[in-house]
Design an enzyme around this catalytic site. Structure first.
Site, short mmCIF file in Angstrom:
data_model
loop_
_atom_site.label_atom_id
_atom_site.label_comp_id
_atom_site.label_asym_id
_atom_site.label_seq_id
_atom_site.Cartn_x
_atom_site.Cartn_y
_atom_site.Cartn_z
N LYS A 1 -71.55 -39.66 -30.05
CA LYS A 1 -70.94 -39.74 -31.38
C LYS A 1 -71.45 -40.98 -32.12
O LYS A 1 -71.58 -42.05 -31.55
CB LYS A 1 -69.42 -39.80 -31.26
CG LYS A 1 -68.79 -38.48 -30.83
CD LYS A 1 -67.28 -38.58 -30.82
CE LYS A 1 -66.64 -37.24 -30.49
NZ LYS A 1 -65.16 -37.32 -30.52
N TYR B 1 -57.68 -38.01 -20.55
CA TYR B 1 -58.35 -36.95 -19.82
C TYR B 1 -57.81 -36.82 -18.40
O TYR B 1 -57.89 -35.76 -17.79
CB TYR B 1 -59.86 -37.23 -19.73
CG TYR B 1 -60.65 -36.82 -20.92
CD1 TYR B 1 -61.50 -35.72 -20.86
CD2 TYR B 1 -60.58 -37.52 -22.12
CE1 TYR B 1 -62.25 -35.33 -21.94
CE2 TYR B 1 -61.32 -37.14 -23.22
CZ TYR B 1 -62.15 -36.05 -23.12
OH TYR B 1 -62.90 -35.68 -24.21
N HIS C 1 -66.79 -43.13 -23.90
CA HIS C 1 -65.57 -43.45 -24.64
C HIS C 1 -65.55 -44.93 -25.00
O HIS C 1 -65.78 -45.78 -24.15
CB HIS C 1 -64.32 -43.14 -23.81
CG HIS C 1 -64.06 -41.68 -23.63
ND1 HIS C 1 -63.30 -41.17 -22.61
CD2 HIS C 1 -64.47 -40.61 -24.37
CE1 HIS C 1 -63.24 -39.87 -22.72
NE2 HIS C 1 -63.95 -39.50 -23.77
N ARG D 1 -70.97 -33.91 -23.82
CA ARG D 1 -70.43 -33.10 -24.91
C ARG D 1 -71.47 -32.03 -25.23
O ARG D 1 -72.66 -32.21 -24.97
CB ARG D 1 -70.19 -33.96 -26.16
CG ARG D 1 -69.20 -35.11 -25.97
CD ARG D 1 -69.08 -35.91 -27.26
NE ARG D 1 -68.12 -37.00 -27.14
CZ ARG D 1 -68.43 -38.27 -26.84
NH1 ARG D 1 -69.71 -38.60 -26.63
NH2 ARG D 1 -67.50 -39.19 -26.75
N HIS E 1 -66.61 -27.94 -23.31
CA HIS E 1 -65.84 -29.16 -23.08
C HIS E 1 -65.07 -29.09 -21.74
O HIS E 1 -64.77 -30.14 -21.16
CB HIS E 1 -64.85 -29.39 -24.23
CG HIS E 1 -64.33 -30.79 -24.29
ND1 HIS E 1 -65.05 -31.83 -24.81
CD2 HIS E 1 -63.15 -31.32 -23.87
CE1 HIS E 1 -64.34 -32.95 -24.72
NE2 HIS E 1 -63.18 -32.66 -24.15
N ARG F 1 -66.97 -30.85 -19.13
CA ARG F 1 -66.88 -32.31 -19.29
C ARG F 1 -65.55 -32.82 -18.72
O ARG F 1 -65.50 -33.83 -18.02
CB ARG F 1 -67.01 -32.67 -20.78
CG ARG F 1 -66.81 -34.14 -21.13
CD ARG F 1 -67.15 -34.29 -22.61
NE ARG F 1 -66.66 -35.53 -23.21
CZ ARG F 1 -67.32 -36.68 -23.19
NH1 ARG F 1 -68.50 -36.76 -22.58
NH2 ARG F 1 -66.83 -37.76 -23.78
#
Length: 299
Positions: free
Chosen positions: A172, A279, A270, A148, A244, A247
């Protein structure tokens, strides 16, 4: 209870209890701030505890005229989280958005670059300039490791474990993971560090960040967006490309070449495999080929 107080408590809850990133927290709070601005503009004096569904519906109706369904759905989601928090803390018993449904929106996948387009973008970097060496190492890292943009800007020299072939990434909610890094990417980072970074004075507190701007500070998200935008314009690629996109291309190319979905999930960071599946936009013809090749009833 005043809105300012409730919003501040909500912000602390998202950070301390849910461990969300600053960007996610700001987005949640921005949704609540839009509601507060609506109340002020219409001279509606009501507290977070007393506001009812009728006022919320007025706000959503007015908002729907200004934003697309996807943005509207995000605002409703943010408000639901805010009032869920107030109920969780026993500030109120009912949920003013309980019967309000967000507009249905399809899952919009970002554009994916082909391998040739990734190479084309990187080849447009001007290596005669000192920042060119940095930019090449930066984009190679984005694409080779599937990071990211915030993970790239926060990457530190102390996170590099090149001998083991990994880098430590803080994602995150400050969750850390180890991501494999290719030899070619290691080469470009080492060139940047040895030829540019080592000669560049850094501001106190920014010494450990890998990618610095000219003033010796941590590179910002906005700057990376700008660098990529300029390269896209030069290359003539007619796609919407952001950090992004690299990615997404990383994950897509891995899957197309036979990588395991669980392995991709771990590298992307994830929590749920479902997120990784979103994705992966395999062409239906590819799925047919897989079925015909591997299924026992293929004939």
């Amino acid at each position: 209870m005043k809105w300012e107080h409730a919003l501040n408590d909500f912000r602390n809850y998202l950070k301390l209890e849910r461990g969300l990133s600053d960007n996610s927290i700001n987005n949640y709070c921005l949704d609540v701030e839009k509601l507060i601005l609506f109340l002020s503009a219409h001279h509606i004096t009501v507290s977070p505890i007393a506001i009812d569904s009728e006022i919320i519906q007025q706000f959503i109706y007015e908002t729907a005229k200004k934003v697309n369904p996807r943005s509207q759905a995000r605002i409703i989601s943010g408000l639901k989280s805010f009032f869920n928090y107030l109920i969780f803390e026993d500030y109120r018993k009912d949920h003013p958005l309980e019967l309000i449904e967000a507009p249905k929106v399809g899952r919009k996948l970002p554009d994916t670059l082909s391998i040739e387009e990734v190479d084309l973008l990187i080849n447009y970097i001007d290596l005669s300039k000192t920042e060119g060496t940095r930019n090449k190492a930066m984009l190679e890292t984005l694409y080779s490791c599937g990071l990211r943009v915030s993970e790239l800007t926060h990457l530190k020299l102390s996170d590099m474990f090149f001998e083991e072939g990994f880098i430590k990434v803080t994602g995150k909610g400050d969750k850390q993971r180890f991501v494999p890094i290719s030899n070619s990417c290691i080469k470009y980072i080492n060139i940047y560090i040895s030829e540019v970074r080592v000669h560049q004075p850094s501001v106190k507190g920014h010494e450990d960040f890998v990618f610095l701007n000219r003033r010796g500070r941590q590179l910002t998200r906005a700057m990376i967006f700008t660098i990529i935008k300029q390269l896209v314009e030069k290359s003539g690629i007619k796609k919407t490309v952001s950090p992004h996109t690299f990615r997404h291309s990383f994950a897509t190319h891995l899957l197309q070449n036979g990588a395991d979905l669980r392995a991709i999930q771990q590298m992307l960071g994830h929590e749920s495999i479902t997120t990784t599946e979103i994705y992966m936009h395999l062409d239906k013809s590819d799925l047919s080929k897989i079925l015909n090749q591997y299924h026992p009833r293929k004939h």
